[in-house]
Design a protein around this motif. Structure first.
Motif, PDB file in Angstrom:
ATOM      1  N   SER A  54      10.787 -10.482  -2.665  1.00 20.63           N
ATOM      2  CA  SER A  54      10.267  -9.871  -1.436  1.00 20.63           C
ATOM      3  C   SER A  54      10.943 -10.432  -0.190  1.00 20.63           C
ATOM      4  CB  SER A  54       8.751 -10.095  -1.341  1.00 20.63           C
ATOM      5  OG  SER A  54       8.087  -9.599  -2.482  1.00 20.63           O
ATOM      6  N   PHE A 180       9.804  -5.128   1.182  1.00 18.52           N
ATOM      7  CA  PHE A 180       9.049  -4.662   0.014  1.00 18.52           C
ATOM      8  C   PHE A 180       9.742  -3.494  -0.694  1.00 18.52           C
ATOM      9  CE2 PHE A 180       4.594  -6.277   1.551  1.00 18.52           C
ATOM     10  CZ  PHE A 180       4.843  -7.511   0.962  1.00 18.52           C
ATOM     11  N   TYR A 183       9.668  -3.898  -4.459  1.00 21.09           N
ATOM     12  CA  TYR A 183       8.341  -4.367  -4.877  1.00 21.09           C
ATOM     13  C   TYR A 183       8.018  -3.934  -6.301  1.00 21.09           C
ATOM     14  CZ  TYR A 183       3.367  -5.461  -4.008  1.00 21.09           C
ATOM     15  OH  TYR A 183       2.099  -5.988  -4.017  1.00 21.09           O
ATOM     16  N   ARG A 193      -0.043   2.101  -3.279  1.00 20.32           N
ATOM     17  CA  ARG A 193       0.774   1.675  -2.145  1.00 20.32           C
ATOM     18  C   ARG A 193       0.120   2.107  -0.836  1.00 20.32           C
ATOM     19  NH1 ARG A 193       6.255   2.950  -3.101  1.00 20.32           N
ATOM     20  NH2 ARG A 193       5.983   3.018  -5.355  1.00 20.32           N
ATOM     21  N   ASN A 262      -2.380  -4.983  -3.511  1.00 14.49           N
ATOM     22  CA  ASN A 262      -1.119  -4.955  -2.788  1.00 14.49           C
ATOM     23  C   ASN A 262      -1.259  -5.212  -1.281  1.00 14.49           C
ATOM     24  OD1 ASN A 262       0.356  -4.451  -5.167  1.00 14.49           O
ATOM     25  ND2 ASN A 262      -0.322  -2.310  -5.100  1.00 14.49           N
ATOM     26  N   GLY A 300      10.145  -1.267   3.970  1.00 11.99           N
ATOM     27  CA  GLY A 300       9.155  -1.019   2.932  1.00 11.99           C
ATOM     28  C   GLY A 300       7.792  -1.604   3.202  1.00 11.99           C
ATOM     29  N   VAL A 301       7.593  -2.149   4.403  1.00 13.23           N
ATOM     30  CA  VAL A 301       6.352  -2.863   4.705  1.00 13.23           C
ATOM     31  C   VAL A 301       5.474  -2.050   5.651  1.00 13.23           C
ATOM     32  CG1 VAL A 301       5.351  -4.974   5.679  1.00 13.23           C
ATOM     33  CG2 VAL A 301       7.530  -5.082   4.436  1.00 13.23           C
ATOM     34  N   PRO A 342       3.109  -2.796   0.574  1.00 13.61           N
ATOM     35  CA  PRO A 342       4.315  -2.008   0.290  1.00 13.61           C
ATOM     36  C   PRO A 342       4.072  -0.524   0.565  1.00 13.61           C
ATOM     37  CG  PRO A 342       3.207  -2.630  -1.744  1.00 13.61           C
ATOM     38  CD  PRO A 342       2.506  -3.368  -0.639  1.00 13.61           C
TER      39      PRO A 342
END
Lengths: 343, 343, 343
Positions: A54, A180, A183, A193, A262, A300-301, A342
């Motif tokens: 990560s 992420f 992930y 997600r 998550n 991706g966060v 994520p």
């Protein structure tokens, strides 16, 4: 008198900076204790390998370990003579804490308001947790009601700080390097997600833990929180030890893994209320509500704003407040925070 | 529904590989916790210096730490809806686990057999614990009885794996470098070597530990085992929390130090039965029987096959089974394992 | 018989050196456990940064961690059949213990005196704790009353060692490099320096901790102390587990932070008596008396000799002995030690 009598309402001054004792170096020992005290399973805090995948150099110390270490130091100076812990605001995690780091705390008095009865008043402090490099790793505002010692002490000019109801998503600090995009949802424990959570959605986290005296005292000492009410059964008339509110926070947050596996890192504490006391023998359960979602600049966060409610045995599903607007007696905690997830 | 309902009997398929969450990095923190939870005194796991004198680079994590960490991860996928944990077989420790290692677990479904009542079935899995280098550190077969959710789900073709009753001595994996030729019996705590134990010999380990709720919950959480029955006193009608069977295994193994101090490393788990439930307030004692002995290729290292029986208060000496062939009510555990001992 | 029956009075010989099992490597894990079991807040043991500012390379393991680790190893050889733990003398901490160090213990029999009833006798041992470099880190004399097994065993020639009542200040060993000239009293938690304490001054440490079974067993196992009375509720007729005296020592010492926050390091144990037994449910409190003060050769470092008294619920302020010269029933511990303090 060499022992610490604590501070009373009349002892605080606006703008005063209080350096708290005692600095603390944290290690894998504190991490293991944390994971033994709470059913914490967040992959980012459990596995160096997951953290590296990560974008972090290793698994940081759990977000709430940082909170408890910083908070615990403030107790002898802020809440030893507190009647009530009234609220939190503007909490932000600014940098990860790593094993080997040494944390210290300092607080600035930002608000004072005597109560109309003249016997107590509210003290507002902004507390910072600072590591060995002088970097602020965490900050938050807390306000408590504190007794006066000398009833004839004059009331200070009332100053009530203007606090944000919610930390704006744009002010969230994402740990450097966090990414992420690769992930692994299987290893993290759930497939859900950021995009799978809708604002207004409520999640019953199902699991419960019946708490014991030995556990909450071990936890509270680990953070060097010395408030008598948590340790001394002879201190209160009913012979009951009060469980440190932070124990309930960590228990509820860990239980929320089941449905929010998550929601990896807490990055902001918007608000919080310890609605009712918790005692040994109580069974803590938790539910969450999705309050908001926001994108972040990290790959991706996503950010998710959650209400986390801890309840005890006897609570109805999603119990919160009664018709009178007051917390139901089975509600222990109502916490409002931002976490990273994520996308 | 975002929370994990667990898998039911009809959800398993022969050959299916299940990747378990959550990977875990272990450190000196987990070791200290283990040694505080159990009266573990094995010199090889207690002292870096003793381990070095035995040819290892440092003291590995306790053999059962590896087992619990690997096992704990399987609970949400394998035994959340289990009615009973039926047995273990073909367990082997394949490589030491070191502080700093990260472990993950995966299981392959190797057997399925629906019960004649159509309401449940037996699931057989081979579980592997894998470190950050992709090396398998531990593997074992476990079978559990799991409830069906949809009673009309068709029964799968029955597959019952052909399992070894005992891991052959030739298949035991000795940690690389292990050498007991310079073994210090004074520091290890007892003078008895491999040749001093006769097949059929029984040893009463004498010591007992009365177990507490706080301890077994701390232990069970440390392994991220989330089964509700261990934590939630409101979950069962009698208000009793069931103690994780692994807690009994570790307690009995640690108690067996008194008489088997030199049975240093567990390298195989041949069989195991959790004969009766254990609850807080029970006093655990243990006895062992020597089942077999074998030489190994490592210098000075012998293998000893042991039955380890945990009992609770009220048990007669060497209590095991009644005239009906069933475990006596005071028997908690019957474990069959291979350990390594200085010759 | 493979289990350890312990030694009886007739088994000891003057001059005999007993090598104790099991060596132990300590880490941040043991430190975290210690700080979770006791409200320990001494800055020097809590913070690497504070220790560095005091001239040490990092925070050593707590002084009493060293004591407990060394002491625990002696139990199977010295006090398994002890009727009473009679006293301590000439204890000195000779070198800090660091995370990663491995400690072992050995004892020399320096005194033997059979009691007039012919059923037991006093055994005096000088115990040394030794690290992986062969350096003695701690030594102390302890004497215990031990049962005889064979009543017809002849009484040995009586040898009662001539022990110092108090370790002379000149014999205190100051850790290499220790320098308190830049001592930060704010971070340490209290402003009181060596010169602020007067001989004869008494301090009530105010705080109390109600102790639980799980905690004292976790602590006692952590030091690999295996005495049955601490663990097995079925061992005594009253069903009560006796709390390891060292648990009371550590609890009282940690409570004494409140008033003695700057009494940083214990360097000598002059004397000690476990006045009455302690059980789960008791609330431990503590008070101290300043017995002496001395200068040292280390910059800014003074030595203070303290009596530390642990009491339980119901004790009058500064309770110690009755008119008959005997300890009052609420007194648990009377300890006489030297500590180092900033001047």
């Amino acid at each position: 008198m060499k022992t610490n009598p604590g501070r009373f309402f009349e002892d605080y001054r606006i703008g005063e900076v209080i350096i708290h004792a005692v600095p603390r170096t944290v290690s894998g020992g504190e991490r293991a204790m944390y994971h033994a005290l709470y059913p914490a399973r967040g992959a980012l805090y459990s596995s160096d390998e997951f953290a590296r995948a990560s974008g972090l150099p290793a698994a940081p110390m759990d977000d709430l370990v940082a909170f408890h270490v910083v908070f615990g130091k403030t107790v002898p100076d802020i809440s030893l003579n507190a009647v009530a812990n009234l609220g939190y605001a503007e909490g932000r995690w600014l940098a990860p804490v790593w094993p080997g780091d040494t944390l210290r705390s300092e607080s600035t008095v930002i608000g004072l308001k005597e109560n109309s009865n003249g016997k107590s008043g509210n003290v507002y402090v902004r507390t910072k947790g600072i590591n060995q490099h002088g970097q602020v790793v965490l900050e938050y505002v807390r306000w408590v009601m504190v007794r006066k010692n000398r009833m004839d002490a004059p009331a200070p000019e009332a100053v009530v700080p203007d606090l944000q109801k919610v930390v704006p998503a744009a002010d969230l600090v994402i740990p450097k390097g966090l990414d992420f995009t690769a992930y692994d949802f299987s290893l993290a424990g759930e497939p859900h997600r950021w995009g799978d959570y809708a604002v207004g959605e409520k999640i019953d986290h199902v699991d419960g833990v019946t708490v014991e005296e030995a556990e909450h005292m071990v936890a509270t000492r680990l953070w060097q929180n010395t408030a008598k009410v948590h340790f001394d059964a002879t201190f209160r008339e009913d012979g009951k030890r009060l469980i440190y509110g932070g124990h309930v926070i960590s228990m509820a947050r860990a239980l929320s893994f089941n449905g929010l596996a998550n929601a990896q890192m807490i990055v902001a504490l918007n608000a919080g209320a310890h609605a009712n006391p918790c005692h040994s023998g109580d069974t803590i359960k938790a539910w969450s509500e999705v309050l908001d979602r926001a994108e972040t600049t990290a790959p991706g966060v996503g950010a998710i704003r959650l209400r986390l409610v801890a309840v005890k045995q006897g609570a109805e599903p999603f119990a919160l407040k009664g018709a009178d607007g007051k917390y139901l007696p089975e509600v222990l905690l109502d916490l409002d925070y931002w976490a990273l997830m994520p996308m």
